[in-house]
Motif scaffolding. Structure first.
Motif, PDB file in Angstrom:
ATOM      1  N   GLN A 238       5.354  16.547  -8.379  1.00 17.85           N
ATOM      2  CA  GLN A 238       4.029  16.024  -8.707  1.00 17.85           C
ATOM      3  C   GLN A 238       2.976  16.493  -7.705  1.00 17.85           C
ATOM      4  O   GLN A 238       1.823  16.725  -8.071  1.00 17.85           O
ATOM      5  CB  GLN A 238       4.058  14.496  -8.758  1.00 17.85           C
ATOM      6  N   LEU A 239       3.357  16.615  -6.457  1.00 16.85           N
ATOM      7  CA  LEU A 239       2.421  17.063  -5.419  1.00 16.85           C
ATOM      8  C   LEU A 239       2.133  18.548  -5.533  1.00 16.85           C
ATOM      9  O   LEU A 239       1.085  19.012  -5.088  1.00 16.85           O
ATOM     10  CB  LEU A 239       2.991  16.767  -4.030  1.00 16.85           C
ATOM     11  N   GLY A 240       3.079  19.263  -6.093  1.00 15.50           N
ATOM     12  CA  GLY A 240       2.993  20.720  -6.176  1.00 15.50           C
ATOM     13  C   GLY A 240       4.013  21.313  -5.234  1.00 15.50           C
ATOM     14  O   GLY A 240       3.938  21.111  -4.022  1.00 15.50           O
TER      15      GLY A 240
ATOM     16  N   LEU B 122      18.334  26.853   2.851  1.00 19.18           N
ATOM     17  CA  LEU B 122      19.334  25.846   2.472  1.00 19.18           C
ATOM     18  C   LEU B 122      18.824  24.873   1.419  1.00 19.18           C
ATOM     19  O   LEU B 122      19.587  24.438   0.550  1.00 19.18           O
ATOM     20  CB  LEU B 122      19.778  25.062   3.715  1.00 19.18           C
ATOM     21  N   ARG B 123      17.547  24.514   1.479  1.00 25.08           N
ATOM     22  CA  ARG B 123      17.001  23.513   0.560  1.00 25.08           C
ATOM     23  C   ARG B 123      16.363  24.159  -0.660  1.00 25.08           C
ATOM     24  O   ARG B 123      16.781  23.941  -1.778  1.00 25.08           O
ATOM     25  CB  ARG B 123      15.976  22.647   1.290  1.00 25.08           C
ATOM     26  N   PHE B 124      15.350  24.949  -0.444  1.00 20.60           N
ATOM     27  CA  PHE B 124      14.516  25.431  -1.545  1.00 20.60           C
ATOM     28  C   PHE B 124      15.147  26.588  -2.327  1.00 20.60           C
ATOM     29  O   PHE B 124      14.857  26.749  -3.505  1.00 20.60           O
ATOM     30  CB  PHE B 124      13.128  25.821  -1.048  1.00 20.60           C
ATOM     31  N   ALA B 125      15.975  27.390  -1.680  1.00 19.33           N
ATOM     32  CA  ALA B 125      16.593  28.528  -2.369  1.00 19.33           C
ATOM     33  C   ALA B 125      17.922  28.157  -3.027  1.00 19.33           C
ATOM     34  O   ALA B 125      18.523  28.981  -3.700  1.00 19.33           O
ATOM     35  CB  ALA B 125      16.788  29.684  -1.385  1.00 19.33           C
ATOM     36  N   SER B 126      18.345  26.931  -2.857  1.00 17.02           N
ATOM     37  CA  SER B 126      19.620  26.490  -3.431  1.00 17.02           C
ATOM     38  C   SER B 126      19.499  26.312  -4.945  1.00 17.02           C
ATOM     39  O   SER B 126      18.497  25.792  -5.433  1.00 17.02           O
ATOM     40  CB  SER B 126      20.025  25.156  -2.796  1.00 17.02           C
ATOM     41  N   PRO B 127      20.511  26.705  -5.706  1.00 18.08           N
ATOM     42  CA  PRO B 127      20.475  26.503  -7.157  1.00 18.08           C
ATOM     43  C   PRO B 127      20.407  25.021  -7.546  1.00 18.08           C
ATOM     44  O   PRO B 127      19.973  24.688  -8.644  1.00 18.08           O
ATOM     45  CB  PRO B 127      21.773  27.126  -7.660  1.00 18.08           C
ATOM     46  N   SER B 128      20.794  24.140  -6.656  1.00 19.32           N
ATOM     47  CA  SER B 128      20.782  22.699  -6.950  1.00 19.32           C
ATOM     48  C   SER B 128      19.439  22.042  -6.626  1.00 19.32           C
ATOM     49  O   SER B 128      19.255  20.851  -6.880  1.00 19.32           O
ATOM     50  CB  SER B 128      21.894  21.992  -6.178  1.00 19.32           C
ATOM     51  N   TYR B 129      18.496  22.818  -6.097  1.00 18.26           N
ATOM     52  CA  TYR B 129      17.190  22.282  -5.709  1.00 18.26           C
ATOM     53  C   TYR B 129      16.343  21.942  -6.927  1.00 18.26           C
ATOM     54  O   TYR B 129      16.231  22.730  -7.864  1.00 18.26           O
ATOM     55  CB  TYR B 129      16.450  23.287  -4.824  1.00 18.26           C
ATOM     56  N   ASP B 130      15.725  20.764  -6.893  1.00 15.62           N
ATOM     57  CA  ASP B 130      14.806  20.328  -7.943  1.00 15.62           C
ATOM     58  C   ASP B 130      13.694  19.529  -7.275  1.00 15.62           C
ATOM     59  O   ASP B 130      13.951  18.449  -6.737  1.00 15.62           O
ATOM     60  CB  ASP B 130      15.535  19.469  -8.968  1.00 15.62           C
TER      61      ASP B 130
ATOM     62  N   VAL C 259       8.714  11.134  -2.215  1.00 21.17           N
ATOM     63  CA  VAL C 259       7.980  10.924  -0.973  1.00 21.17           C
ATOM     64  C   VAL C 259       7.262   9.586  -1.052  1.00 21.17           C
ATOM     65  O   VAL C 259       6.604   9.283  -2.049  1.00 21.17           O
ATOM     66  CB  VAL C 259       6.952  12.062  -0.742  1.00 21.17           C
ATOM     67  N   ALA C 260       7.418   8.780  -0.006  1.00 21.69           N
ATOM     68  CA  ALA C 260       6.674   7.520   0.122  1.00 21.69           C
ATOM     69  C   ALA C 260       5.478   7.796   1.022  1.00 21.69           C
ATOM     70  O   ALA C 260       5.627   8.380   2.102  1.00 21.69           O
ATOM     71  CB  ALA C 260       7.561   6.445   0.727  1.00 21.69           C
TER      72      ALA C 260
ATOM     73  N   GLY D 161       0.781  -1.228   0.000  1.00 22.17           N
ATOM     74  CA  GLY D 161       0.000   0.000   0.000  1.00 22.17           C
ATOM     75  C   GLY D 161       0.813   1.280   0.000  1.00 22.17           C
ATOM     76  O   GLY D 161       0.263   2.365   0.152  1.00 22.17           O
ATOM     77  N   VAL D 162       2.110   1.169  -0.182  1.00 22.63           N
ATOM     78  CA  VAL D 162       2.959   2.355  -0.229  1.00 22.63           C
ATOM     79  C   VAL D 162       2.976   2.887  -1.657  1.00 22.63           C
ATOM     80  O   VAL D 162       3.130   2.115  -2.606  1.00 22.63           O
ATOM     81  CB  VAL D 162       4.405   2.030   0.228  1.00 22.63           C
ATOM     82  N   SER D 163       2.798   4.184  -1.801  1.00 23.48           N
ATOM     83  CA  SER D 163       2.894   4.814  -3.117  1.00 23.48           C
ATOM     84  C   SER D 163       4.055   5.804  -3.098  1.00 23.48           C
ATOM     85  O   SER D 163       4.469   6.276  -2.037  1.00 23.48           O
ATOM     86  CB  SER D 163       1.598   5.531  -3.483  1.00 23.48           C
ATOM     87  N   PHE D 164       4.569   6.093  -4.266  1.00 26.29           N
ATOM     88  CA  PHE D 164       5.711   6.999  -4.395  1.00 26.29           C
ATOM     89  C   PHE D 164       5.337   8.155  -5.308  1.00 26.29           C
ATOM     90  O   PHE D 164       4.700   7.960  -6.343  1.00 26.29           O
ATOM     91  CB  PHE D 164       6.928   6.254  -4.967  1.00 26.29           C
ATOM     92  N   THR D 165       5.730   9.340  -4.925  1.00 22.87           N
ATOM     93  CA  THR D 165       5.492  10.537  -5.732  1.00 22.87           C
ATOM     94  C   THR D 165       6.644  11.493  -5.490  1.00 22.87           C
ATOM     95  O   THR D 165       7.531  11.216  -4.692  1.00 22.87           O
ATOM     96  CB  THR D 165       4.124  11.169  -5.376  1.00 22.87           C
TER      97      THR D 165
END
Length: 127
Positions: A34-36, A71-79, A85-86, A26-30
């Protein structure tokens, strides 16, 4: 810890049975893409990352949300496509894997992989 993976020679078929077993349970991956990639989902990711990081030996205090966002979202390497996410059957975020791309240096980096302790305990066979 540093581990390297040569993508050209990686045999993903070896891991298919594990993914299939998760899906059968029952585990799904996204992905965050995809979530927004919006504030509410980013905060959910932060909460999950913070909880999973608590299991890292000698990790210390986790970042505030504002510091994490810088650190995460403003980083140029963020995608957001690199944040997997499981989710359990009920949609609860159970685990994550976060990568960042460093194209100018020719590599991708696994920022964090973790599963909530409660999910791990629920999946463990009884002893």
């Amino acid at each position: 810890m540093r581990l390297e993976l040569t993508v050209r020679t990686f045999d993903s078929a070896r891991f298919t049975p594990y993914v299939d077993r998760c899906r059968a349970a029952g585990v799904s991956f996204t992905t965050l893409a995809q979530l927004g990639d919006v504030e509410d989902e980013r905060r959910r990711l932060y909460d999950l990352n913070k909880e999973c990081s608590a299991d890292t030996p000698e990790r210390g205090a986790f970042y505030s949300y504002d510091a994490y966002a810088r650190l995460r979202f403003a980083s140029p390497s963020y995608d957001p496509a690199g944040i997997v996410v499981a989710r359990d059957r009920d949609g609860t975020w159970a685990g994550m894997a976060a990568t960042s791309l460093h194209l100018s240096d020719g590599f991708a980096f696994n920022e964090m992989t973790g599963v909530r302790a409660s999910t791990r305990a629920a999946a463990s066979p009884s002893r």
